[in-house]
Design a protein around this motif. Sequence first.
Motif, PDB file in Angstrom:
ATOM      1  N   VAL A   1      13.397 -10.482  32.674  1.00  0.00           N
ATOM      2  CA  VAL A   1      14.678 -10.530  31.970  1.00  0.00           C
ATOM      3  C   VAL A   1      14.936 -11.941  31.438  1.00  0.00           C
ATOM      4  CG1 VAL A   1      17.191 -10.389  32.281  1.00  0.00           C
ATOM      5  CG2 VAL A   1      15.718  -8.579  33.191  1.00  0.00           C
ATOM      6  N   PHE A   2      14.784 -12.940  32.298  1.00  0.00           N
ATOM      7  CA  PHE A   2      14.991 -14.313  31.853  1.00  0.00           C
ATOM      8  C   PHE A   2      13.844 -14.806  30.977  1.00  0.00           C
ATOM      9  CE2 PHE A   2      18.382 -14.249  34.872  1.00  0.00           C
ATOM     10  CZ  PHE A   2      19.320 -15.119  34.326  1.00  0.00           C
ATOM     11  N   GLY A   3      12.657 -14.254  31.176  1.00  0.00           N
ATOM     12  CA  GLY A   3      11.543 -14.591  30.303  1.00  0.00           C
ATOM     13  C   GLY A   3      11.781 -14.121  28.878  1.00  0.00           C
ATOM     14  N   ILE A   4      12.273 -12.902  28.732  1.00  0.00           N
ATOM     15  CA  ILE A   4      12.586 -12.372  27.398  1.00  0.00           C
ATOM     16  C   ILE A   4      13.735 -13.157  26.767  1.00  0.00           C
ATOM     17  CG2 ILE A   4      13.483 -10.354  26.164  1.00  0.00           C
ATOM     18  CD1 ILE A   4      11.803  -8.640  28.162  1.00  0.00           C
ATOM     19  N   ALA A   5      14.747 -13.474  27.572  1.00  0.00           N
ATOM     20  CA  ALA A   5      15.866 -14.267  27.049  1.00  0.00           C
ATOM     21  C   ALA A   5      15.382 -15.633  26.559  1.00  0.00           C
ATOM     22  CB  ALA A   5      16.939 -14.427  28.124  1.00  0.00           C
ATOM     23  N   THR A   6      14.482 -16.243  27.315  1.00  0.00           N
ATOM     24  CA  THR A   6      13.910 -17.532  26.901  1.00  0.00           C
ATOM     25  C   THR A   6      13.103 -17.378  25.618  1.00  0.00           C
ATOM     26  OG1 THR A   6      13.795 -18.232  29.212  1.00  0.00           O
ATOM     27  CG2 THR A   6      12.452 -19.460  27.638  1.00  0.00           C
ATOM     28  N   ALA A   7      12.315 -16.309  25.534  1.00  0.00           N
ATOM     29  CA  ALA A   7      11.495 -16.059  24.337  1.00  0.00           C
ATOM     30  C   ALA A   7      12.364 -15.871  23.102  1.00  0.00           C
ATOM     31  CB  ALA A   7      10.606 -14.841  24.553  1.00  0.00           C
ATOM     32  N   VAL A   8      13.495 -15.199  23.268  1.00  0.00           N
ATOM     33  CA  VAL A   8      14.421 -15.012  22.143  1.00  0.00           C
ATOM     34  C   VAL A   8      14.960 -16.370  21.698  1.00  0.00           C
ATOM     35  CG1 VAL A   8      16.680 -14.063  21.505  1.00  0.00           C
ATOM     36  CG2 VAL A   8      15.022 -12.633  22.723  1.00  0.00           C
ATOM     37  N   GLN A   9      15.342 -17.202  22.654  1.00  0.00           N
ATOM     38  CA  GLN A   9      15.858 -18.532  22.326  1.00  0.00           C
ATOM     39  C   GLN A   9      14.805 -19.393  21.619  1.00  0.00           C
ATOM     40  OE1 GLN A   9      18.948 -20.232  22.906  1.00  0.00           O
ATOM     41  NE2 GLN A   9      19.666 -18.125  23.098  1.00  0.00           N
ATOM     42  N   LEU A  10      13.549 -19.249  22.032  1.00  0.00           N
ATOM     43  CA  LEU A  10      12.463 -20.041  21.432  1.00  0.00           C
ATOM     44  C   LEU A  10      11.895 -19.390  20.170  1.00  0.00           C
ATOM     45  CD1 LEU A  10      10.477 -21.036  24.655  1.00  0.00           C
ATOM     46  CD2 LEU A  10      11.842 -22.561  23.204  1.00  0.00           C
ATOM     47  N   ASP A  11      12.374 -18.199  19.865  1.00  0.00           N
ATOM     48  CA  ASP A  11      11.904 -17.430  18.707  1.00  0.00           C
ATOM     49  C   ASP A  11      10.389 -17.182  18.765  1.00  0.00           C
ATOM     50  OD1 ASP A  11      12.353 -15.966  16.364  1.00  0.00           O
ATOM     51  OD2 ASP A  11      11.845 -17.696  15.097  1.00  0.00           O
ATOM     52  N   VAL A  12       9.914 -16.771  19.953  1.00  0.00           N
ATOM     53  CA  VAL A  12       8.488 -16.484  20.132  1.00  0.00           C
ATOM     54  C   VAL A  12       8.260 -15.054  20.624  1.00  0.00           C
ATOM     55  CG1 VAL A  12       7.828 -18.888  20.551  1.00  0.00           C
ATOM     56  CG2 VAL A  12       8.476 -17.425  22.484  1.00  0.00           C
ATOM     57  N   LEU A  13       9.272 -14.222  20.494  1.00  0.00           N
ATOM     58  CA  LEU A  13       9.200 -12.860  21.029  1.00  0.00           C
ATOM     59  C   LEU A  13       8.072 -12.033  20.416  1.00  0.00           C
ATOM     60  CD1 LEU A  13      10.658 -11.270  23.184  1.00  0.00           C
ATOM     61  CD2 LEU A  13      12.248 -10.451  21.463  1.00  0.00           C
ATOM     62  N   THR A  14       7.640 -12.374  19.229  1.00  0.00           N
ATOM     63  CA  THR A  14       6.574 -11.603  18.578  1.00  0.00           C
ATOM     64  C   THR A  14       5.213 -12.302  18.654  1.00  0.00           C
ATOM     65  OG1 THR A  14       7.130 -12.580  16.443  1.00  0.00           O
ATOM     66  CG2 THR A  14       8.165 -10.471  16.993  1.00  0.00           C
ATOM     67  N   ASP A  15       5.122 -13.417  19.372  1.00  0.00           N
ATOM     68  CA  ASP A  15       3.837 -14.113  19.518  1.00  0.00           C
ATOM     69  C   ASP A  15       2.899 -13.283  20.395  1.00  0.00           C
ATOM     70  OD1 ASP A  15       4.985 -16.109  18.046  1.00  0.00           O
ATOM     71  OD2 ASP A  15       4.636 -17.704  19.515  1.00  0.00           O
ATOM     72  N   ALA A  16       1.624 -13.287  20.032  1.00  0.00           N
ATOM     73  CA  ALA A  16       0.631 -12.464  20.728  1.00  0.00           C
ATOM     74  C   ALA A  16       0.559 -12.789  22.223  1.00  0.00           C
ATOM     75  CB  ALA A  16      -0.735 -12.633  20.085  1.00  0.00           C
ATOM     76  N   TRP A  17       0.577 -14.075  22.583  1.00  0.00           N
ATOM     77  CA  TRP A  17       0.465 -14.458  23.990  1.00  0.00           C
ATOM     78  C   TRP A  17       1.628 -13.902  24.802  1.00  0.00           C
ATOM     79  CZ3 TRP A  17       4.303 -17.323  26.278  1.00  0.00           C
ATOM     80  CH2 TRP A  17       5.169 -18.020  25.432  1.00  0.00           C
ATOM     81  N   LEU A  18       2.796 -13.846  24.202  1.00  0.00           N
ATOM     82  CA  LEU A  18       3.952 -13.332  24.918  1.00  0.00           C
ATOM     83  C   LEU A  18       3.891 -11.805  25.039  1.00  0.00           C
ATOM     84  CD1 LEU A  18       6.590 -14.177  26.285  1.00  0.00           C
ATOM     85  CD2 LEU A  18       7.727 -13.545  24.177  1.00  0.00           C
ATOM     86  N   ILE A  19       3.466 -11.148  23.988  1.00  0.00           N
ATOM     87  CA  ILE A  19       3.340  -9.687  24.027  1.00  0.00           C
ATOM     88  C   ILE A  19       2.310  -9.288  25.082  1.00  0.00           C
ATOM     89  CG2 ILE A  19       2.619  -7.649  22.711  1.00  0.00           C
ATOM     90  CD1 ILE A  19       3.880  -9.097  20.235  1.00  0.00           C
ATOM     91  N   VAL A  20       1.171  -9.990  25.119  1.00  0.00           N
ATOM     92  CA  VAL A  20       0.151  -9.703  26.133  1.00  0.00           C
ATOM     93  C   VAL A  20       0.721  -9.950  27.529  1.00  0.00           C
ATOM     94  CG1 VAL A  20      -2.092 -10.425  27.056  1.00  0.00           C
ATOM     95  CG2 VAL A  20      -1.801 -10.116  24.598  1.00  0.00           C
ATOM     96  N   SER A  21       1.467 -11.035  27.690  1.00  0.00           N
ATOM     97  CA  SER A  21       2.093 -11.335  28.985  1.00  0.00           C
ATOM     98  C   SER A  21       3.059 -10.239  29.407  1.00  0.00           C
ATOM     99  CB  SER A  21       2.834 -12.672  28.932  1.00  0.00           C
ATOM    100  OG  SER A  21       1.940 -13.725  28.744  1.00  0.00           O
ATOM    101  N   LEU A  22       3.848  -9.747  28.452  1.00  0.00           N
ATOM    102  CA  LEU A  22       4.796  -8.673  28.768  1.00  0.00           C
ATOM    103  C   LEU A  22       4.080  -7.387  29.161  1.00  0.00           C
ATOM    104  CD1 LEU A  22       7.489  -9.258  25.995  1.00  0.00           C
ATOM    105  CD2 LEU A  22       7.783  -9.534  28.474  1.00  0.00           C
ATOM    106  N   VAL A  23       2.998  -7.071  28.452  1.00  0.00           N
ATOM    107  CA  VAL A  23       2.221  -5.867  28.780  1.00  0.00           C
ATOM    108  C   VAL A  23       1.610  -6.011  30.175  1.00  0.00           C
ATOM    109  CG1 VAL A  23       0.163  -4.536  28.162  1.00  0.00           C
ATOM    110  CG2 VAL A  23       1.803  -5.184  26.395  1.00  0.00           C
ATOM    111  N   LEU A  24       1.019  -7.166  30.464  1.00  0.00           N
ATOM    112  CA  LEU A  24       0.424  -7.391  31.785  1.00  0.00           C
ATOM    113  C   LEU A  24       1.480  -7.370  32.883  1.00  0.00           C
ATOM    114  CD1 LEU A  24      -2.239 -10.145  30.977  1.00  0.00           C
ATOM    115  CD2 LEU A  24      -2.595  -7.689  31.301  1.00  0.00           C
ATOM    116  N   THR A  25       2.656  -7.898  32.591  1.00  0.00           N
ATOM    117  CA  THR A  25       3.761  -7.859  33.553  1.00  0.00           C
ATOM    118  C   THR A  25       4.181  -6.416  33.828  1.00  0.00           C
ATOM    119  OG1 THR A  25       4.546 -10.043  32.910  1.00  0.00           O
ATOM    120  CG2 THR A  25       6.153  -8.585  33.949  1.00  0.00           C
TER     121      THR A  25
END
Length: 180
Positions: free
Chosen positions: A84-108
């Motif tokens: 939850v806080f990871g996604i909120a941070t990603a939104v603030q950093l505007d990286v929600l669509t970056d591949a590394w973050l998407i892979v991290s979310l899938v693995l999570t």
Amino acid sequence: MTKLLLSVHVLAAILAIGPIAVAASLFPRYARQSAPGGENRGNGGNGGNTDGPDAGADGRAAGIAAFLHRVCRGYAVVGVVVPVFGIATAVQLDVLTDAWLIVSLVLTAIAAGILALAILPQQERLLELPADTADERSGSTAAEAGPAAARLSALTGVFNLLWAIVVVLMIVRPGSTTGA
């Protein structure tokens, strides 16, 4: 605000996922020891009990296994804060669509699924074995505690490996334009 969100995210990951990783890794050992006829390695013999060579050992191991399961179950609920806080941070950093973050979310999500759908239920089944010699729902017997604990160890290893990969992705952030 981003620094606060990131701080909560990292602290939650350390304080919630870390205890699950450790408790889930230790659980199979104590589950094997608590099963009737289970391993009694490293428990100091009879633990000071004079009622027999292994008296009290199974009860102690069962108590530890039950405690480790409660840690896993309790911290799993608290662990929801991490994404939850990871996604909120990603939104603030505007990286929600970056591949590394998407892979991290899938693995999570996969790690959470393994925990909720495999590790916790298997721990519960193993905890039920010492009280009963047979688990009517799964057809398990106490003699199967060793193989079941071995499978649980493997699942826990996969769970921990997924989290290790997520941590590396969070640190390295391959392809990120926000700097490392």
